[in-house]
Design an enzyme around this catalytic site. Structure first.
Site, PDB file in Angstrom:
ATOM      1  N   HIS A 134       0.833  -1.200   0.000  1.00 43.00           N
ATOM      2  CA  HIS A 134       0.000   0.000   0.000  1.00 43.00           C
ATOM      3  C   HIS A 134       0.871   1.254   0.000  1.00 43.00           C
ATOM      4  O   HIS A 134       1.964   1.274   0.568  1.00 43.00           O
ATOM      5  CB  HIS A 134      -0.911   0.015   1.234  1.00 43.00           C
ATOM      6  CG  HIS A 134      -1.917  -1.091   1.242  1.00 43.00           C
ATOM      7  ND1 HIS A 134      -2.988  -1.123   0.391  1.00 43.00           N
ATOM      8  CD2 HIS A 134      -2.004  -2.207   1.994  1.00 43.00           C
ATOM      9  CE1 HIS A 134      -3.707  -2.204   0.621  1.00 43.00           C
ATOM     10  NE2 HIS A 134      -3.121  -2.894   1.595  1.00 43.00           N
ATOM     11  N   ARG A 201      17.739  -8.166   9.218  1.00 47.15           N
ATOM     12  CA  ARG A 201      19.144  -7.824   8.982  1.00 47.15           C
ATOM     13  C   ARG A 201      19.958  -9.116   9.019  1.00 47.15           C
ATOM     14  O   ARG A 201      19.546 -10.121   9.601  1.00 47.15           O
ATOM     15  CB  ARG A 201      19.665  -6.835  10.036  1.00 47.15           C
ATOM     16  CG  ARG A 201      19.621  -7.370  11.446  1.00 47.15           C
ATOM     17  CD  ARG A 201      20.069  -6.332  12.461  1.00 47.15           C
ATOM     18  NE  ARG A 201      20.090  -6.879  13.810  1.00 47.15           N
ATOM     19  CZ  ARG A 201      21.117  -7.522  14.337  1.00 47.15           C
ATOM     20  NH1 ARG A 201      22.231  -7.710  13.630  1.00 47.15           N
ATOM     21  NH2 ARG A 201      21.061  -7.980  15.568  1.00 47.15           N
TER      22      ARG A 201
END
Length: 251
Positions: A134, A201
């Site tokens: 979105h 990460r």
């Protein structure tokens, strides 16, 4: 005062339960989708020995979905190509799934633009992969009414995607990557890495020069030797540590 047990009713209940379970097992077998029995679905390609388990999730745009061979798609897995059904998406496939891929129960792969999943990838349950997100550029317009952003997604071969992970638009994941459960991945992930967190990460990586960094905390599992039989493995499982050590010395 305790009620007397109705043996006849108990017997009928057990019989009904067995009948329900047997019928459901038959429905699952009959409702699964294969290349030989595609049902209403007409995939662009569905390889040999691949199976979509029943009950199916949402599936549309299947002419632009290519599934390789020996794939297992769990129950309630959503596979979609395009923003909605009955669109003409052009001559090329939109969602490509390689050979030997496993998609865990309840996972979603939403390919409004190109999504590629390499061979021998394994997904845990409830993984969400999407090429669309979105947008919220206009602060006055409801977010759901704003035109979404789309970017291709690529997952390299040999990856393990943990339960509940989310792969966002534009993600490019290398080969033999571990995505930890619940991780949210965006951007590029190098080969032979372990990623975790939201946003994800790199927490560990392998290179030819340094091996795994940081080093692995546990030794690698010993592979099953070639030619081992189920009977032999069962016999080994019953041995204590001293007996295993003696066998190792003989070798």
């Amino acid at each position: 005062m305790p009620k007397s047990k109705n043996t006849f009713s108990s017997w009928r209940g057990r019989l009904a339960q067995r009948a329900v379970h047997a019928c459901w097992a038959w429905v699952q077998r009959a409702g699964s989708v294969t290349a030989e029995r595609p049902g209403r679905l007409r995939f662009g390609a569905l390889g040999a020995h691949s199976r979509l388990a029943f009950p199916l999730g949402t599936v549309f745009g299947e002419p632009w979905i290519h599934v390789g061979s020996h794939c297992i798609v769990g129950e309630q897995v959503t596979l979609t190509a395009g923003l909605m059904p009955d669109l003409d998406l052009g001559p090329e496939p939109i969602l490509r799934i390689g050979d030997g891929v496993v998609l865990g129960r309840g996972s979603h792969v939403v390919a409004d633009t190109t999504v590629t999943i390499g061979s021998d990838c394994y997904f845990g349950p409830y993984v969400y992969v999407t090429s669309t997100n979105h947008s919220y550029d206009d602060p006055h317009e409801p977010i759901g009414k704003q035109w979404p952003r789309m970017e291709p997604v690529e997952i390299g071969p040999g990856c393990w995607i943990g339960t509940g992970a989310v792969i966002l638009p534009g993600a490019r994941i290398g080969r033999n990557v571990v995505v930890a459960a619940g991780a949210v991945v965006r951007g590029e992930v190098p080969d032979h890495a372990v990623v975790a967190g939201a946003p994800a990460r790199v927490v560990r990586r392998w290179t030819a020069e340094e091996g795994w960094q940081p080093p692995l905390r546990t030794p690698a599992p010993v592979p099953i030797p070639p030619g081992a039989t189920a009977e032999g493995l069962s016999a080994l499982a019953g041995l204590d540590e001293a007996a295993v050590a003696r066998l190792a010395e003989l070798d």
